[in-house]
Structure formats: structure tokens, C-alpha cells
Design a protein around this motif. Structure first.
Motif, PDB file in Angstrom:
ATOM      1  N   GLU A 150      14.175  12.137   5.389  1.00  0.00           N
ATOM      2  CA  GLU A 150      13.345  11.904   4.200  1.00  0.00           C
ATOM      3  C   GLU A 150      13.273  10.419   3.859  1.00  0.00           C
ATOM      4  N   LEU A 151      14.422   9.755   3.915  1.00  0.00           N
ATOM      5  CA  LEU A 151      14.447   8.322   3.590  1.00  0.00           C
ATOM      6  C   LEU A 151      13.618   7.514   4.576  1.00  0.00           C
ATOM      7  N   ASN A 152      13.618   7.941   5.833  1.00  0.00           N
ATOM      8  CA  ASN A 152      12.793   7.257   6.824  1.00  0.00           C
ATOM      9  C   ASN A 152      11.311   7.405   6.498  1.00  0.00           C
ATOM     10  N   GLU A 153      10.922   8.591   6.036  1.00  0.00           N
ATOM     11  CA  GLU A 153       9.527   8.802   5.653  1.00  0.00           C
ATOM     12  C   GLU A 153       9.155   7.953   4.440  1.00  0.00           C
ATOM     13  N   THR A 154      10.098   7.840   3.506  1.00  0.00           N
ATOM     14  CA  THR A 154       9.865   6.990   2.332  1.00  0.00           C
ATOM     15  C   THR A 154       9.621   5.550   2.765  1.00  0.00           C
ATOM     16  N   ALA A 155      10.477   5.063   3.658  1.00  0.00           N
ATOM     17  CA  ALA A 155      10.348   3.675   4.122  1.00  0.00           C
ATOM     18  C   ALA A 155       9.026   3.462   4.848  1.00  0.00           C
ATOM     19  N   ALA A 156       8.610   4.461   5.633  1.00  0.00           N
ATOM     20  CA  ALA A 156       7.349   4.323   6.374  1.00  0.00           C
ATOM     21  C   ALA A 156       6.159   4.267   5.425  1.00  0.00           C
ATOM     22  N   TRP A 157       6.171   5.106   4.375  1.00  0.00           N
ATOM     23  CA  TRP A 157       5.063   5.059   3.418  1.00  0.00           C
ATOM     24  C   TRP A 157       5.045   3.729   2.676  1.00  0.00           C
ATOM     25  N   ARG A 158       6.214   3.281   2.271  1.00  0.00           N
ATOM     26  CA  ARG A 158       6.265   2.010   1.541  1.00  0.00           C
ATOM     27  C   ARG A 158       5.778   0.852   2.406  1.00  0.00           C
ATOM     28  N   ALA A 159       6.065   0.927   3.684  1.00  0.00           N
ATOM     29  CA  ALA A 159       5.586  -0.135   4.573  1.00  0.00           C
ATOM     30  C   ALA A 159       4.066  -0.133   4.653  1.00  0.00           C
ATOM     31  N   ARG A 160       3.459   1.061   4.544  1.00  0.00           N
ATOM     32  CA  ARG A 160       1.987   1.139   4.514  1.00  0.00           C
ATOM     33  C   ARG A 160       1.433   0.677   3.179  1.00  0.00           C
ATOM     34  N   ARG A 161       2.098   1.117   2.115  1.00  0.00           N
ATOM     35  CA  ARG A 161       1.592   0.817   0.770  1.00  0.00           C
ATOM     36  C   ARG A 161       1.857  -0.626   0.386  1.00  0.00           C
ATOM     37  N   TYR A 162       3.006  -1.117   0.763  1.00  0.00           N
ATOM     38  CA  TYR A 162       3.389  -2.492   0.423  1.00  0.00           C
ATOM     39  C   TYR A 162       3.703  -3.241   1.713  1.00  0.00           C
ATOM     40  N   PRO A 163       2.697  -3.536   2.509  1.00  0.00           N
ATOM     41  CA  PRO A 163       2.954  -4.202   3.797  1.00  0.00           C
ATOM     42  C   PRO A 163       3.590  -5.566   3.581  1.00  0.00           C
ATOM     43  N   PRO A 164       4.327  -6.046   4.586  1.00  0.00           N
ATOM     44  CA  PRO A 164       4.950  -7.371   4.455  1.00  0.00           C
ATOM     45  C   PRO A 164       3.907  -8.426   4.106  1.00  0.00           C
ATOM     46  N   VAL A 165       4.235  -9.230   3.151  1.00  0.00           N
ATOM     47  CA  VAL A 165       3.298 -10.263   2.701  1.00  0.00           C
ATOM     48  C   VAL A 165       4.025 -11.593   2.536  1.00  0.00           C
ATOM     49  N   GLY A 166       3.250 -12.628   2.517  1.00  0.00           N
ATOM     50  CA  GLY A 166       3.753 -13.964   2.243  1.00  0.00           C
ATOM     51  C   GLY A 166       2.743 -14.726   1.417  1.00  0.00           C
ATOM     52  N   ASN A 167       2.987 -15.985   1.238  1.00  0.00           N
ATOM     53  CA  ASN A 167       2.148 -16.804   0.361  1.00  0.00           C
ATOM     54  C   ASN A 167       1.758 -18.096   1.057  1.00  0.00           C
ATOM     55  N   ILE A 168       0.689 -18.664   0.577  1.00  0.00           N
ATOM     56  CA  ILE A 168       0.300 -20.031   0.950  1.00  0.00           C
ATOM     57  C   ILE A 168       0.174 -20.830  -0.332  1.00  0.00           C
ATOM     58  N   ALA A 169       0.737 -22.004  -0.344  1.00  0.00           N
ATOM     59  CA  ALA A 169       0.675 -22.841  -1.542  1.00  0.00           C
ATOM     60  C   ALA A 169       0.696 -24.308  -1.129  1.00  0.00           C
ATOM     61  N   PHE A 207     -18.097  20.126  -8.981  1.00  0.00           N
ATOM     62  CA  PHE A 207     -19.205  19.491  -8.274  1.00  0.00           C
ATOM     63  C   PHE A 207     -19.406  18.032  -8.690  1.00  0.00           C
ATOM     64  N   VAL A 208     -18.328  17.292  -8.693  1.00  0.00           N
ATOM     65  CA  VAL A 208     -18.373  15.873  -9.062  1.00  0.00           C
ATOM     66  C   VAL A 208     -18.128  15.034  -7.807  1.00  0.00           C
ATOM     67  N   PRO A 209     -19.081  14.196  -7.420  1.00  0.00           N
ATOM     68  CA  PRO A 209     -18.875  13.342  -6.245  1.00  0.00           C
ATOM     69  C   PRO A 209     -18.018  12.120  -6.593  1.00  0.00           C
ATOM     70  N   GLY A 210     -17.440  11.541  -5.577  1.00  0.00           N
ATOM     71  CA  GLY A 210     -16.743  10.260  -5.736  1.00  0.00           C
ATOM     72  C   GLY A 210     -15.347  10.340  -6.311  1.00  0.00           C
ATOM     73  N   ILE A 211     -14.773  11.522  -6.471  1.00  0.00           N
ATOM     74  CA  ILE A 211     -13.419  11.622  -7.027  1.00  0.00           C
ATOM     75  C   ILE A 211     -12.422  11.076  -6.015  1.00  0.00           C
ATOM     76  N   ASP A 212     -11.590  10.155  -6.465  1.00  0.00           N
ATOM     77  CA  ASP A 212     -10.640   9.461  -5.591  1.00  0.00           C
ATOM     78  C   ASP A 212      -9.250   9.524  -6.210  1.00  0.00           C
ATOM     79  N   ILE A 213      -8.307  10.130  -5.492  1.00  0.00           N
ATOM     80  CA  ILE A 213      -6.915  10.227  -5.933  1.00  0.00           C
ATOM     81  C   ILE A 213      -6.073   9.634  -4.815  1.00  0.00           C
ATOM     82  N   GLY A 214      -5.751   8.362  -4.925  1.00  0.00           N
ATOM     83  CA  GLY A 214      -5.129   7.704  -3.784  1.00  0.00           C
ATOM     84  C   GLY A 214      -4.086   6.667  -4.127  1.00  0.00           C
ATOM     85  N   TRP A 215      -3.119   6.538  -3.227  1.00  0.00           N
ATOM     86  CA  TRP A 215      -2.095   5.499  -3.270  1.00  0.00           C
ATOM     87  C   TRP A 215      -1.251   5.564  -4.543  1.00  0.00           C
TER      88      TRP A 215
END
Length: 608
Positions: free
Chosen positions: A388-407, A191-199
Motif C-alpha cells: 500500500e505504501l508503495n502505491e501511495t509513493a507512486a501516486w505522489r510521484a505522479r501528482r507531485y513530480p520532482p521539481v526545481g527552480n530557476i532564479a 446529463f451534464v457535460p464537462g464534469i471533472d473530478i480529478g487529482w
């Protein structure tokens, strides 16, 4: 490097000094604070770090290595945060012993485990709860990466037991070659609220790991208003020691290679009353691959929900061998036969499943309780390693979406002309910021970057898209380039935008034909080009040699860059064919401070 705030509260470490560079021995923390360092215990199976205080303890940027538990606390009401740290388990070299847990806590009131890397450990074990059952005192296990959750038993000679379960044919006595290990087990946390197990990302390799349930909710519960959330995790692999090995009898022993483990056990175990049962759990958005006995399941409890997950197994280990212990992708089953008063309101819906039980048999889900499953989707055949590898790639794309930088670099524009020239170098202490809502107001949630000693500013890890970058001026300075830019961020690239700042002043205005003699630059009235405007330094209303001047452009606009700090009179050179209408005084007066910008100084003339 060792660094421990409040080091006098660390039993046995009072003599440690910050000059130590090598890993230190085990420590006992008896005082709250933030602890950063490198610790190990390779001598015995005692914990590397023991927490014996209820004051908040933060272990961060640490490296921890040992044969036993890496972090341990049996202090009721402990408040522990572990983040940005690495934990490595070592063969204990004691026959029958397994690598210790990354962290074990008993009766903690608050636990945060975030953004850590675990390798060859027994995972995370949370036994009981000692908090006030608010979201301020809860359990969060997020953004961690784990490799090889390891319950293998050591053989005491530098290796590992080579059997799963064996039974002496003569005596009937059974032995195990493993101990139970989980990436995360909540054990009697009720009975503990707020438990978060994610990503979290958990990958177990054949022959290097022996996990049972990767995530196990055992006799634990959230609340009806705030259920346990298990979401967006990636789990790959849960194997017996030799998943391709069949049962056999040899040398007086009967060898059993069965395996009951799997991906996410949403509910398991039961208490003496319903209050001790698993309950109020939601598992959603997870990707589970190749976890043998099951992908995601509920085996006990009530009010659990499994939805929007992707559960896949080709039935083969990554090296292509068939896994003989394959079972089912998903199930909801009253495994303890407690009946409808203890097992109820458990559902699984809208999941996508592709699970091979054998080389020719799909077993996507098992549904002994007909009302428990609906709207689930069977993946199209064939289910292969590439699936399976396709599913891995899809999750990684969600978890680590394409990113870039500004400098970019903020330069000191000495002459104030808006162009970087030789000798105009970067300058520190200016703030660039990303205006997310494009309202030209620097809000608290908007990223900022202060220029370094070389003038460099940078924003890293931005999602692909367009961003408005603005520069904030400092007192006594003005921006001589455009003060903002709309920049496009693309995958893996750094988009550059430089700014120039100057302590020079800027005064601007317009000389115009005041056709209606109103003294106001009205619509339809034109600017006068090539008209000389000057600074009347001696106030004699005469354009003298040496006095600063400029000519208006085709629109009648003029500007003075770099006038000294102080008060100045601005005049136009008179022309016998024109009469000055405004200003009536014949000049515009400006008082300038460092970097000040004054605009809108207007001169209206009428042709005679």
C-alpha cells in the motif's frame, strides 16, 4: 483578515470593516464578487457561509470553521467557485448530529471546487443541477486534499457515539451511530457535460472518520459525448467506527459492525425511468487503498467504464489490525436487479488489483456479469502494508513530480562591460521568460517573471529538465551578458543565472585586409590585428590626444562601449603601407541612443 468585494451585498456583514483581523461570524452572500477572509460559526449548526445569488461568487484564500455546513446554497442557478481555502468541521455537540459538509449546493448551475483543504467535514454534496447543460456550466472538483470525511454522530457531550448500528433486542428498533458522508456525492445531477473530478487526495483515519462512499455517483450522469471523468484521485481508507470489532450482543442491544462503504462508486441508484439512472461515467488513473467493502464499483446504471486504476488492500488498518469487514477490490453488479434494459454497457478493464478479503483469501474482483470485465491484472502476492505504501509513493510521484527552480538577479551594469562590479546593484522591471519551444519568441503560454526591486526573478516548481531562459530588453537598455542561457533543473535545487543590463551604448566592427578591393569582407580575407580605431570627435581626420580609441583583436574585431548618445565618426589610423578601400568617405558614422547596439561597422584596407 477579512476582505470582501461588494461587501454591501453580504447580509448581516454591512457593518464589518476591513480592519477586522479575527474570524468573523456567519455571512449570507447576496451579491456576486470575490470573498476572501476568515469566518466561523461555533454557536449553532447554521451554515458559516450561505450563498443567495445567481451572480458569480468566488470564495478564495478563506478559512472556514463550523459545526454545520461550512458553505451552503439552495439558490437555483447559483454559480460558485471555492478555491485555495481551508474548511474545518467541528463536533456539533448535538446528540445524533454529524459535522457539516464542506459545501452543499442544491440546483447550482456551475460549481468549481479547486485546491482546497478539508478536515473533519462531511465532504461535498451536489444535489440537482440548474444549468444549461453546456461545459460552461458544469461541476469541477479538482486538486483538493481532504482528511477524515466524518459522518460520526456526536454524543452531545463533546464526544462521539461508540456504536455502528445497534438494535434493541426487545423492541427491534435499530439505531445508527453515524450519518452518511462522502468526500463527493453527485446526487441527481443528470446529463451534464464537462464534469471533472480529478487529482483529489482523500485520507481517512481509523477512529477519526466515518465515510460511506468516498466518491459517489448517485442517480447522476454525464453525456455520451462528454462522460463524467473521475481520474487520478488518491483515496485511502473507508472504515466503520471500529473496523476490527466483531458483532456482539450486550446490555439488551445487538451490535452490528458491518460496513457498506468504499472508494469510488461509479454508478448507484435508479430513477423512475432510465433517464434518472447513473450513466456515462469513466473512472481511470485512480489509486484506491484500503477502503474495506470495495475499491471501485458499479452497482447500477449504464455506460460506465472503470479502467487503468490501481486498487489495493492488505486487509489491515494502518496500525496492523485485521479489518473484519473486508470484501472485494472491484465489482460490476446489477445490485437492484433491474435487468438488461436498465443495466448495460458497464465494463472494467486493464485495472491492477490486489485485495485481501481475509488473511488467506484474495478477492480482487467479483464478476457476476461475465462480459463486464477483461484484461485486469492481479498483483503478485504478498499484499502487505508496504504494498500500500508503495502505491501511495507512486501516486505522489505522479501528482507531485520532482521539481526545481530557476532564479537569478538582473544587475545594472553601469560601465557596460558585462561584469557585475561593486556598486552595480539589482534593477527592477526587466522580464525574464522561459522559451519552451526555443524559437526566441515570447509566446502567451510561456512563463515570465519580472525582476523585483532587488533585481530578483524566479521560476518555481519546474519539472526536472532543461530550460532556455531569456531576458527581454527594455527600451534604452541593452543586455551586456548573454541574453539567454540553457539551464538544467534538478530535484529540489535552484539553478541560478544572472543577467546584466546597461544604458551604455555599444558599437562594434572589423578591420580587414580587402585583398580584392571589393569593399566587402569576403570569405578567405583576414582581419587585421592591432589596428587602431578611433572616434574622430572634431572631424579633422587626425587621431588627436583625448579622442577615444581601441586596438583590434587577433581577428581584426573592435568595439566601443559607452559612447555618449549622439552622432560619431569612426576612423582607422592611417598607415603609409596601406590604402583604405572602404568606406570611401574614410569614416563610418553612427547615431546612438541610450543602450543602443550597432554592429558590423567594417573597414577594408589594401597593402600597397
Amino acid at each position: 483578515m477579512l476582505s470582501a468585494e461588494g461587501v454591501v451585498g453580504v447580509t448581516g456583514v454591512e457593518s464589518l470593516e476591513r480592519r477586522l483581523l479575527l474570524a468573523s461570524g456567519p455571512i449570507v452572500i447576496t451579491k456576486g464578487g470575490t470573498y476572501t477572509g476568515s469566518w466561523e460559526n461555533l454557536l449553532d449548526r447554521n451554515p458559516v457561509i450561505t450563498v443567495k445569488t445567481t451572480e458569480p461568487v468566488v470564495i478564495q484564500n478563506a478559512t472556514i470553521k463550523g459545526k454545520g455546513n461550512l458553505i451552503y446554497s439552495a439558490t437555483a442557478g447559483a454559480n460558485i467557485t471555492v478555491r485555495n481555502s481551508t474548511g474545518v468541521g467541528v463536533n456539533p455537540n448535538v446528540a445524533g448530529a454529524s459535522p457539516g459538509r464542506f459545501i452543499t449546493v442544491e440546483g447550482a448551475k456551475n460549481l468549481v471546487v479547486d485546491n482546497n483543504y478539508l478536515e473533519s467535514t462531511g465532504g461535498i454534496h451536489v444535489l440537482g443541477y440548474g444549468g444549461n447543460r453546456t461545459t460552461a456550466q458544469t461541476i469541477k472538483v479538482t486538486n483538493n486534499r481532504a482528511k477524515n470525511i466524518d459522518g460520526r454522530q456526536s454524543n452531545g457531550a463533546g464526544g462521539w457515539m461508540d456504536f455502528n448500528i445497534r438494535t434493541n433486542v426487545t423492541t427491534g428498533v435499530a439505531e445508527r451511530g453515524f450519518n452518511y458522508a462522502q468526500f463527493l456525492q453527485l446526487d441527481k445531477v443528470t446529463f451534464v457535460p464537462g464534469i471533472d473530478i480529478g487529482w483529489n487526495e482523500v485520507v481517512n483515519e481509523v477512529g477519526k472518520s466515518r465515510v460511506e462512499d468516498n466518491i459517489s455517483i448517485y442517480k447522476s450522469s454525464g453525456t455520451e459525448a462528454s462522460p463524467i471523468k473521475i481520474h487520478d484521485n488518491y483515496i485511502e481508507g473507508a472504515y466503520t467506527l471500529k473496523p476490527s470489532q466483531a458483532n456482539y450482543t450486550s446490555g439488551g442491544w445487538k451490535y452490528d459492525w458491518s460496513f457498506a462503504g468504499g472508494g469510488i462508486m461509479v454508478g448507484d441508484g435508479f430513477g423512475t425511468t432510465i433517464n434518472g439512472d447513473a450513466a456515462y461515467v469513466k473512472a481511470f488513473g485512480n489509486t484506491v487503498i484500503g477502503t474495506t467493502n470495495y475499491g471501485i464499483a458499479t452497482a447500477a446504471g449504464h455506460d460506465t467504464e472503470i479502467y487503468a486504476n490501481r486498487i489495493v488492500s492488505s486487509g489491515r488498518t494502518p496500525d496492523g489490525k485485521w479489518n473484519l469487514q473486508q470484501n472485494v477490490g472491484m465489482y460490476i453488479w446489477d445490485s437492484y436487479t433491474l435487468g438488461a434494459t436498465r443495466f448495460f454497457d458497464n465494463v472494467a478493464h486493464d485495472n491492477t488489483v490486489g485485495w485481501l478479503k481475509s488473511e488467506s483469501v484474495r478477492n480482487d474482483w467479483w464478476n457476476p456479469h461475465v462480459v463486464a470485465m477483461k484484461n485486469n491484472i492481479r498483483m503478485a502476492d504478498p499484499i502487505t502494508r508496504q504494498t500500500e505504501l508503495n502505491e501511495t509513493a507512486a501516486w505522489r510521484a505522479r501528482r507531485y513530480p520532482p521539481v526545481g527552480n530557476i532564479a537569478g538577479t538582473i544587475f545594472r551594469d553601469i560601465d557596460g562591460d558585462g561584469v557585475r562590479e561593486t556598486g552595480e546593484n539589482g534593477i527592477a522591471g526587466f522580464t525574464a521568460w522561459i522559451d519552451l519551444d526555443n524559437d526566441n519568441v515570447k509566446d502567451a503560454n510561456e512563463p515570465t517573471s519580472k525582476s523585483s526591486s532587488s533585481g530578483r526573478y524566479q521560476f518555481n516548481g519546474l519539472k526536472i529538465g532543461k530550460y532556455r531562459v531569456r531576458l527581454q530588453t527594455n527600451s534604452g537598455w541593452r543586455i551586456t551578458t548573454a541574453s539567454s542561457a540553457l539551464l538544467v533543473v534538478s530535484d529540489g535545487k535552484t539553478t541560478t543565472r544572472n543577467f546584466c543590463v546597461s544604458q551604455t551604448t555599444l558599437v562594434s566592427g572589423t578591420v580587414f585586409m580587402d585583398a580584392n578591393k571589393s569593399g566587402v569582407f569576403d570569405t578567405g580575407e583576414a582581419g587585421l590585428p592591432s589596428w587602431r580605431v578611433y572616434i574622430d570627435a572634431d572631424g579633422d581626420n587626425v587621431f588627436d590626444a583625448g579622442e577615444a580609441s581601441t586596438l583590434t583583436d587577433v581577428a581584426g574585431k573592435f568595439s566601443f562601449i559607452g559612447l555618449p548618445v549622439g552622432t560619431h565618426q569612426i576612423r582607422v589610423v592611417s598607415n603609409p603601407n596601406y590604402r583604405l578601400i572602404a568606406p570611401s568617405s574614410g569614416y563610418r558614422s553612427v547615431s546612438l541612443s541610450s543602450g543602443e547596439v550597432i554592429t558590423g561597422r567594417m573597414f577594408g584596407l589594401k597593402r600597397l
